[in-house]
Design an enzyme around this catalytic site. Structure first.
Site, mmCIF file in Angstrom:
data_model
loop_
_atom_site.group_PDB
_atom_site.id
_atom_site.type_symbol
_atom_site.label_atom_id
_atom_site.label_comp_id
_atom_site.label_asym_id
_atom_site.label_seq_id
_atom_site.Cartn_x
_atom_site.Cartn_y
_atom_site.Cartn_z
ATOM 1 N N ASP A 32 -3.999 7.931 7.942
ATOM 2 C CA ASP A 32 -4.794 7.005 8.749
ATOM 3 C C ASP A 32 -3.863 6.317 9.738
ATOM 4 O O ASP A 32 -2.808 6.855 10.069
ATOM 5 C CB ASP A 32 -5.565 6.013 7.859
ATOM 6 C CG ASP A 32 -4.649 5.252 6.897
ATOM 7 O OD1 ASP A 32 -3.434 5.159 7.177
ATOM 8 O OD2 ASP A 32 -5.140 4.752 5.870
ATOM 9 N N SER B 216 0.797 -1.230 0.000
ATOM 10 C CA SER B 216 0.000 0.000 0.000
ATOM 11 C C SER B 216 0.825 1.273 0.000
ATOM 12 O O SER B 216 0.308 2.345 -0.327
ATOM 13 C CB SER B 216 -0.944 0.013 1.211
ATOM 14 O OG SER B 216 -0.215 -0.082 2.425
ATOM 15 N N HIS C 124 -0.731 4.922 7.072
ATOM 16 C CA HIS C 124 -0.165 5.555 5.893
ATOM 17 C C HIS C 124 0.051 7.061 6.060
ATOM 18 O O HIS C 124 -0.778 7.736 6.658
ATOM 19 C CB HIS C 124 -1.092 5.319 4.691
ATOM 20 C CG HIS C 124 -1.428 3.886 4.478
ATOM 21 N ND1 HIS C 124 -2.591 3.312 4.968
ATOM 22 C CD2 HIS C 124 -0.754 2.902 3.841
ATOM 23 C CE1 HIS C 124 -2.612 2.033 4.627
ATOM 24 N NE2 HIS C 124 -1.505 1.761 3.955
#
Length: 352
Positions: free
Chosen positions: A325, A46, A328
């Site tokens: 978040d 991610s 990240h």
């Protein structure tokens, strides 16, 4: 006749100077390529994914992800740009198209391709998506299908992101028992992946060192987002030490013929910590507190209830937060890390 010789001598001298200058230009051209890389191939998770996960699967396709860039959810795990976008910017190429969209947007194939899937690792994780071995399989198949040529690969850079999902699965399954041995296996598999990518013809391979996992909001929440977890960061230091040893050995095997084919480590640990230790230098006010969180422990950034009512809250200014978040960085966070990497001269080794 003597006057003729006097006239010819300056002409001969001029010719000699021009000839030597020409030889110097040729030698300089041979010493370093005239053109930088034209394509970027991306593998990992991610931290590098720009939209490979299906819309129905991930919060990265839900509001408020993407509110800073491109202004709506686009599959990135941030409010905006991520590491891939900044590496592409440095290379002066467009951010490569996600593998999932390759047939829908074939005009973008010329910039390379992004094979990263959020939540994955070098091994299988709890997320049933292609791990890095499978991601490399995808590129190998595209080469066999002649989507990319040998010249394409020669003029490319590979970015490899290993952001710690393997460790998340291991510790939930096994706790800390046998963890050092598992760290070694993750690094060994990463090394094998780097060698394999090089074997496909990529001339420059960049791998991210592990970021300070102990400073992620999911770790600092127990201290009300005030302190990094030293135990988790000790794991990171072990990983990065082994990775550095592995990459150093790979580079020592480089031959004169492959003098431009180098493995490069992006020191994300030091760059993250530098920003977090001096946030005001980068216009960051909230260094450990996430910008987007669920309204309670049962929800996360992007969550809605069955009536489609938002179950998250967003900070007033994402540009002042380092973390988006619980895991990240924000676009501002990634931009600060990118700028730090530039001042550390960590990026110049990417270019040939």
């Amino acid at each position: 006749m003597m006057n003729s010789h006097k006239q010819l001598f300056p002409l001969f001298s001029l010719f000699l100077v021009l000839y030597l200058l020409g030889q110097r230009v040729v030698l300089q051209a041979e010493a370093s390529p005239q053109h930088g890389p034209t394509k970027l191939f991306v593998f990992g998770d991610s931290y590098a994914d720009t939209g490979n996960i299906q819309r129905t699967v991930s919060n990265s396709w839900k509001d408020p992800y993407g509110i800073t860039f491109p202004g709506k959810p686009a599959g990135r795990f941030s409010d905006g740009r991520v590491l891939t976008d900044y590496i592409a910017k440095y290379l002066k190429v467009k951010s490569p198209i996600p593998y999932r969209l390759r047939k829908l947007m074939p005009q973008h194939l010329k910039y390379g391709m992004n094979f990263a899937f959020g939540g994955t690792g070098v091994f299988n994780t709890f997320v049933p998506l292609p791990n890095m071995t499978t991601q490399i399989d995808f590129l190998e198949q595209l080469i066999k299908d002649k989507v990319y040529t040998t010249l394409d690969l020669t003029n490319s850079v590979a970015l490899v992101s290993v952001a710690g999902n393997d460790y998340g699965r291991y510790m939930l399954t096994n706790g800390s028992q046998g963890l050092p041995s598992f760290v070694a296996s993750v690094v060994n598999q990463t090394r094998s992946n780097l060698i394999r990518i090089k074997g496909l013809g990529v001339k420059k391979i960049v791998v991210g060192a592990l970021q300070p996992l102990g400073c992620l909001p999911q770790e600092t929440a127990t201290s009300s987002f005030q302190r990094c977890n030293a135990t988790s960061n000790a794991l990171v230091l072990l990983h990065n030490s082994l990775l550095n040893q592995a990459v150093t050995k790979l580079n020592q095997l480089e031959t004169t013929k492959d003098r431009y084919s180098t493995f490069v480590i992006l020191n994300l640990f030091d760059s993250f910590m530098s920003v977090l230790n001096h946030p005001s230098t980068h216009n960051i006010r909230n260094k450990l507190t996430p910008c987007c969180v669920g309204v309670s422990s049962g929800y996360s950034c992007g969550s809605v209830d069955k009536n489609n009512v938002k179950k998250y809250r967003v900070c007033d200014d994402p540009k002042s937060a380092f973390f988006w978040d619980l895991v990240h960085p924000t676009q501002a966070g990634w931009h600060a890390v990118y700028n730090k990497l530039r001042t550390m001269n960590a990026l110049q080794h990417i270019l040939y």
